[in-house]
Scaffold this motif. Structure first.
Motif, PDB file in Angstrom:
ATOM      1  N   GLU A  18     -17.545 -40.516   1.343  1.00 49.85           N
ATOM      2  CA  GLU A  18     -16.889 -41.215   2.435  1.00 49.85           C
ATOM      3  C   GLU A  18     -17.354 -40.661   3.788  1.00 49.85           C
ATOM      4  O   GLU A  18     -17.664 -39.465   3.901  1.00 49.85           O
ATOM      5  CB  GLU A  18     -15.367 -41.058   2.331  1.00 49.85           C
ATOM      6  N   PRO A  19     -17.399 -41.498   4.833  1.00 47.70           N
ATOM      7  CA  PRO A  19     -17.779 -41.013   6.160  1.00 47.70           C
ATOM      8  C   PRO A  19     -16.905 -39.840   6.613  1.00 47.70           C
ATOM      9  O   PRO A  19     -15.679 -39.872   6.470  1.00 47.70           O
ATOM     10  CB  PRO A  19     -17.567 -42.244   7.062  1.00 47.70           C
ATOM     11  N   GLY A 111     -32.940 -45.197  -6.448  1.00 49.60           N
ATOM     12  CA  GLY A 111     -31.614 -45.310  -7.046  1.00 49.60           C
ATOM     13  C   GLY A 111     -30.525 -45.340  -5.996  1.00 49.60           C
ATOM     14  O   GLY A 111     -29.546 -46.096  -6.108  1.00 49.60           O
ATOM     15  N   LEU A 112     -30.684 -44.507  -4.976  1.00 48.56           N
ATOM     16  CA  LEU A 112     -29.723 -44.476  -3.878  1.00 48.56           C
ATOM     17  C   LEU A 112     -29.626 -45.841  -3.202  1.00 48.56           C
ATOM     18  O   LEU A 112     -28.528 -46.359  -2.957  1.00 48.56           O
ATOM     19  CB  LEU A 112     -30.149 -43.414  -2.870  1.00 48.56           C
ATOM     20  N   GLN A 113     -30.770 -46.451  -2.906  1.00 52.28           N
ATOM     21  CA  GLN A 113     -30.766 -47.729  -2.202  1.00 52.28           C
ATOM     22  C   GLN A 113     -30.186 -48.845  -3.070  1.00 52.28           C
ATOM     23  O   GLN A 113     -29.536 -49.770  -2.546  1.00 52.28           O
ATOM     24  CB  GLN A 113     -32.177 -48.078  -1.731  1.00 52.28           C
ATOM     25  N   ARG A 114     -30.394 -48.780  -4.376  1.00 52.22           N
ATOM     26  CA  ARG A 114     -29.776 -49.785  -5.259  1.00 52.22           C
ATOM     27  C   ARG A 114     -28.257 -49.687  -5.185  1.00 52.22           C
ATOM     28  O   ARG A 114     -27.561 -50.709  -5.153  1.00 52.22           O
ATOM     29  CB  ARG A 114     -30.256 -49.605  -6.699  1.00 52.22           C
ATOM     30  N   LEU A 115     -27.747 -48.453  -5.168  1.00 53.02           N
ATOM     31  CA  LEU A 115     -26.300 -48.258  -5.063  1.00 53.02           C
ATOM     32  C   LEU A 115     -25.781 -48.793  -3.728  1.00 53.02           C
ATOM     33  O   LEU A 115     -24.818 -49.558  -3.681  1.00 53.02           O
ATOM     34  CB  LEU A 115     -25.964 -46.777  -5.193  1.00 53.02           C
ATOM     35  N   LEU A 116     -26.426 -48.401  -2.646  1.00 50.07           N
ATOM     36  CA  LEU A 116     -25.952 -48.797  -1.320  1.00 50.07           C
ATOM     37  C   LEU A 116     -26.079 -50.304  -1.107  1.00 50.07           C
ATOM     38  O   LEU A 116     -25.293 -50.891  -0.348  1.00 50.07           O
ATOM     39  CB  LEU A 116     -26.728 -48.040  -0.243  1.00 50.07           C
ATOM     40  N   ARG A 124     -19.919 -51.825   3.718  1.00 53.77           N
ATOM     41  CA  ARG A 124     -19.082 -50.638   3.572  1.00 53.77           C
ATOM     42  C   ARG A 124     -19.866 -49.423   4.039  1.00 53.77           C
ATOM     43  O   ARG A 124     -20.942 -49.149   3.517  1.00 53.77           O
ATOM     44  CB  ARG A 124     -18.678 -50.483   2.104  1.00 53.77           C
ATOM     45  N   GLN A 125     -19.344 -48.709   5.005  1.00 57.04           N
ATOM     46  CA  GLN A 125     -20.061 -47.539   5.499  1.00 57.04           C
ATOM     47  C   GLN A 125     -19.895 -46.374   4.537  1.00 57.04           C
ATOM     48  O   GLN A 125     -18.802 -46.107   4.047  1.00 57.04           O
ATOM     49  CB  GLN A 125     -19.563 -47.130   6.887  1.00 57.04           C
ATOM     50  N   LEU A 208     -25.543 -41.812   7.798  1.00 55.60           N
ATOM     51  CA  LEU A 208     -24.559 -42.876   7.637  1.00 55.60           C
ATOM     52  C   LEU A 208     -25.283 -44.136   7.176  1.00 55.60           C
ATOM     53  O   LEU A 208     -26.320 -44.494   7.718  1.00 55.60           O
ATOM     54  CB  LEU A 208     -23.820 -43.132   8.941  1.00 55.60           C
ATOM     55  N   ALA A 209     -24.726 -44.794   6.175  1.00 53.03           N
ATOM     56  CA  ALA A 209     -25.327 -46.016   5.658  1.00 53.03           C
ATOM     57  C   ALA A 209     -24.228 -47.058   5.475  1.00 53.03           C
ATOM     58  O   ALA A 209     -23.105 -46.704   5.089  1.00 53.03           O
ATOM     59  CB  ALA A 209     -26.026 -45.723   4.333  1.00 53.03           C
ATOM     60  N   PRO A 210     -24.445 -48.372   5.713  1.00 49.82           N
ATOM     61  CA  PRO A 210     -25.764 -48.884   6.150  1.00 49.82           C
ATOM     62  C   PRO A 210     -26.007 -48.573   7.620  1.00 49.82           C
ATOM     63  O   PRO A 210     -25.113 -48.188   8.335  1.00 49.82           O
ATOM     64  CB  PRO A 210     -25.636 -50.396   5.914  1.00 49.82           C
TER      65      PRO A 210
END
Length: 210
Positions: A18-19, A111-116, A124-125, A208-210
Motif C-alpha cells: 500500500e502507498p 511479472g510485476l507489470q502483469r500484476l499492476l 489503484r495506486q 508509486l504505480a501506476p
C-alpha cells in the motif's frame, strides 16, 4: 542456488504494498501477515480468521505503539478454485496459512507489470519496493524459497500447487530447480519465511504505480 546465482538471473526483487507502507517497513522490517499479526498483538480469534480465510479487501491493523499497518487483500484468489488445484491433501485454509507465513517478492519486472496491469488493479495506486537480490539472499538464504507460479492467484486456469511449490533455493542449482516439476520452469516468486527484519538495508528504491 547461491545468492550470486540467483542475483545473476534476477538482480532485483519487487514487493508490492500500500502507498506509504515503506515508512513502517523501514521501522519494523518487511513482515509476513503472520508476523504482522504477532507484532500488532491481534486477538486470537481475529488472528485465526485472517490467517486462514480469504481477504476480499485490504485490512488495516492498529496498535498504540506501532501505529498502523495494512494487510494486502487476496482478490486474485478463490477458495472455491483452490479446492480443485491443491495437492498433498491441503485445504484452502492450509494454503492460506502457508501464504500468510511468507514475505513475497516478484522475481522480475515482467511479472510485476502483469500484476499492476491486472484489471482488478487498474486505477489503484500501489507502492513498489525494489530490493537488491544478492544482499537480501545472503542474509536469508536458509529461509529463501522459489516458486514457478503466482501462488496467491487462481485466475483463469489455476496452476496446481502443494507442499513442493515453494522450493528451498539453497537445495538446488538453477538447472536442477527448473526440472523439479517435470518441465522447464522459470522463477516467478521469491519468498522469505516469516520476516525480513532488516529490509531497509537491502532497499534500493520506492516507486508509486501506476
Amino acid at each position: 542456488m547461491t545468492p550470486e546465482e540467483l542475483a545473476e538471473r534476477h538482480p532485483r526483487l519487487f514487493h508490492v504494498t500500500e502507498p506509504g507502507a515503506h515508512e513502517g517497513i523501514r521501522r519494523h522490517g518487511l513482515l509476513s501477515t503472520r508476523a504482522l499479526l504477532d507484532r500488532f498483538e491481534t486477538p486470537a480469534a481475529e488472528r485465526e480468521r485472517l490467517l486462514t480465510t480469504r481477504r476480499p479487501e485490504a485490512v488495516p491493523l492498529h496498535h498504540p505503539e506501532h501505529g498502523t499497518a495494512v494487510l494486502n487483500d487476496n482478490l486474485p484468489l478463490s477458495e472455491k478454485a483452490l479446492r480443485t488445484c491443491l495437492d498433498d491433501g491441503l485445504t484452502p485454509a492450509d494454503w492460506l496459512g502457508i501464504l500468510n507465513g511468507k514475505v513475497f517478492f516478484w522475481a522480475d519486472e515482467a511479472g510485476l507489470q502483469r500484476l499492476l496491469g491486472a484489471r482488478m488493479n487498474r486505477g489503484r495506486q500501489r507502492e513498489v519496493l525494489v530490493f537488491d537480490t544478492r544482499r537480501l539472499a545472503e542474509a536469508h538464504i536458509d529461509s529463501l524459497c522459489l516458486s514457478p507460479i503466482n501462488s496467491g492467484a487462481t485466475l483463469r486456469r489455476a496452476a496446481r500447487r502443494g507442499l513442493a511449490t515453494f522450493s528451498r533455493a539453497k537445495d538446488y542449482r538453477y538447472p536442477q530447480w527448473r526440472k523439479l516439476r517435470g518441465r522447464s520452469d522459470r522463477i516467478l516468486e521469491v519468498t522469505v519465511d516469516h520476516a525480513v527484519p532488516q529490509a531497509a538495508d537491502f532497499l534500493l528504491d520506492v516507486r508509486l504505480a501506476p
